[in-house]
Design an enzyme around this catalytic site. Structure first.
Site, short mmCIF file in Angstrom:
data_model
loop_
_atom_site.label_atom_id
_atom_site.label_comp_id
_atom_site.label_asym_id
_atom_site.label_seq_id
_atom_site.Cartn_x
_atom_site.Cartn_y
_atom_site.Cartn_z
CG HIS A 39 -1.88 1.09 1.31
ND1 HIS A 39 -1.84 2.07 2.29
CD2 HIS A 39 -2.95 1.39 0.53
CE1 HIS A 39 -2.84 2.90 2.11
NE2 HIS A 39 -3.54 2.53 1.05
CG HIS A 81 -3.57 8.80 -0.73
ND1 HIS A 81 -4.35 9.57 0.10
CD2 HIS A 81 -4.25 7.66 -0.95
CE1 HIS A 81 -5.47 8.90 0.37
NE2 HIS A 81 -5.44 7.75 -0.23
CA LIG Z 1 -4.81 3.77 -3.09
#
Ligand SMILES: [Ca+2]
Ligand SMILES: [Ca+2]
Length: 375
Positions: A39, A81
């Protein structure tokens, strides 16, 4: 078919049925070994969305690395992000506040250094910083912001197959508010991915989005696997999901006046709808495992936190998604935050793997790999 080939074929089928070189059986959709998806890279250890963080994840055995994508002013896909640079870079130290703009970000007026107001050359002067409190800041100021091309080159430079799992961030925002036009982002992404991996369902690539219409568009243009992300705002004490804007609905649904919530996409009709254009669902983990805050302190630290919640088991979403032929990839697993009902983060991951998730996103890929080896 000669007998030697037959034996080899049977052996290969056996290995595939077992999901790899071990003899574990998995409750995944097709019995394959579930994926460990890094992630934002090994973002628990190194600043998120940096080549160094992705490389660390690869070294730790992640199957996929995840670049979240936003567009620069000159239309280049870079890994961030957020569509703003404020929290994850040193932009405020390098550019005057006059470079901030105010934009409607999925219904929320936001004043910030938007990536879409900076050229790639300007963004390349920035360095990543650690956005999460409690994590090491010793790497702040060292690493630059990578383009998607650089992330792909890194993934392809490894001796084993490492996939990439790009997320199109804020598709509607990029098309309208940032002014790039409808599906320009999606077309750029496909051009890059098709050139790098081919237009194939077997490419080591998943494309993910919280919005729906862009995935439907992509489904008409590519065979690369598509993932419908499913969000929520919070978890209620009784284990139900809290659905508050902007985490209540896909933002393109908001714009179009489609009343369906994220949770509605996980009903049987909702899953059938998603199956019409996607290969997988990517729900936040409380959608898959019900945990209840019953006021009982379970972790032995005399403090009531989410880790103390009672684990009531599968909500049935994994099983119903599999019945529709959809893969289930869930998020986010962290060693240092956000365990619901588990004191030990590795045990939490093991629990989801045993239930049959086909993959999961973790900030700590080494823990994901260890959990998979332990089940
Ligand atoms: Ca993502
Ligand atoms: Ca506790």
């Amino acid at each position: 078919m000669n007998i030697k080939f037959l034996i080899a074929a049977v052996g290969l089928a056996f290995l595939q049925a077992c999901g790899g070189s071990d003899n574990t059986t998995y409750n995944t959709l097709d019995g394959a070994r579930p994926l460990v998806i890094a992630h934002r890279g090994a973002s628990g250890e190194l600043p998120e969305h940096t080549l160094e963080g992705y490389r660390r994840a690869i070294e730790q055995g992640a199957d996929f690395i995840e670049p979240d994508l936003v567009l620069t002013k000159d239309g280049v896909m870079v890994a961030r992000h957020e569509p703003v640079l404020d929290g994850t870079t040193d932009v405020a130290a390098k550019f005057p506040a006059s470079r901030k703009t105010t934009k409607n970000l999925d219904g929320v007026p936001t004043t910030a250094y938007f990536a879409s107001e900076f050229t790639l050359a300007e963004i390349k002067t920035l360095r990543a910083i650690q956005p999460r409190t409690g994590r090491s800041t010793q790497y702040d100021g060292l690493y630059s912001i990578p383009t998607l091309d650089e992330v792909i080159a890194l993934a392809k430079s490894t001796s084993r197959t490492v996939g990439i799992y790009p997320e199109i961030k804020h598709s509607t925002f990029h098309a309208t508010v940032a002014g790039f036009g409808a599906n320009v982002f999606e077309d750029k992404l496909l051009a890059t991915l098709h050139a790098a991996f081919g237009n194939s369902a077997s490419a080591p690539v998943f494309i993910q989005s919280f919005e729906v219409s862009n995935l439907q568009y992509l489904n008409g243009k590519t065979s690369i696997k598509l993932v419908q992300l499913i969000d929520a705002d919070d978890v209620n004490n009784d284990g139900s999901l809290s659905l508050v804007a902007p985490f209540r609905q896909p933002y393109d649904f908001v714009v179009k006046g489609d009343a369906r919530t994220f949770a509605d996409l996980l009903t049987d009709p909702g899953l059938a709808f998603v199956k019409s254009y996607a290969d997988a669902i990517g729900p936040w983990k409380p959608y898959l495992v019900k945990t209840v805050n019953d006021g009982v302190e379970r972790t032995g630290d005399a403090t009531l936190t989410a880790a103390d919640r009672r684990v009531d088991g599968s909500t049935g979403v994994i099983e119903r998604a599999h019945a529709k032929g959809l893969l289930v990839h869930t998020w986010t697993f962290r060693n240092d935050a956000g365990t619901y009902g588990f004191k030990d983060p590795q045990k939490e991951i093991e629990y989801y793997f045993k239930l049959g998730v086909d993959g999961l996103f973790t900030d700590f890929p080494a823990t994901g790999v260890a959990a998979r080896a332990a089940i």
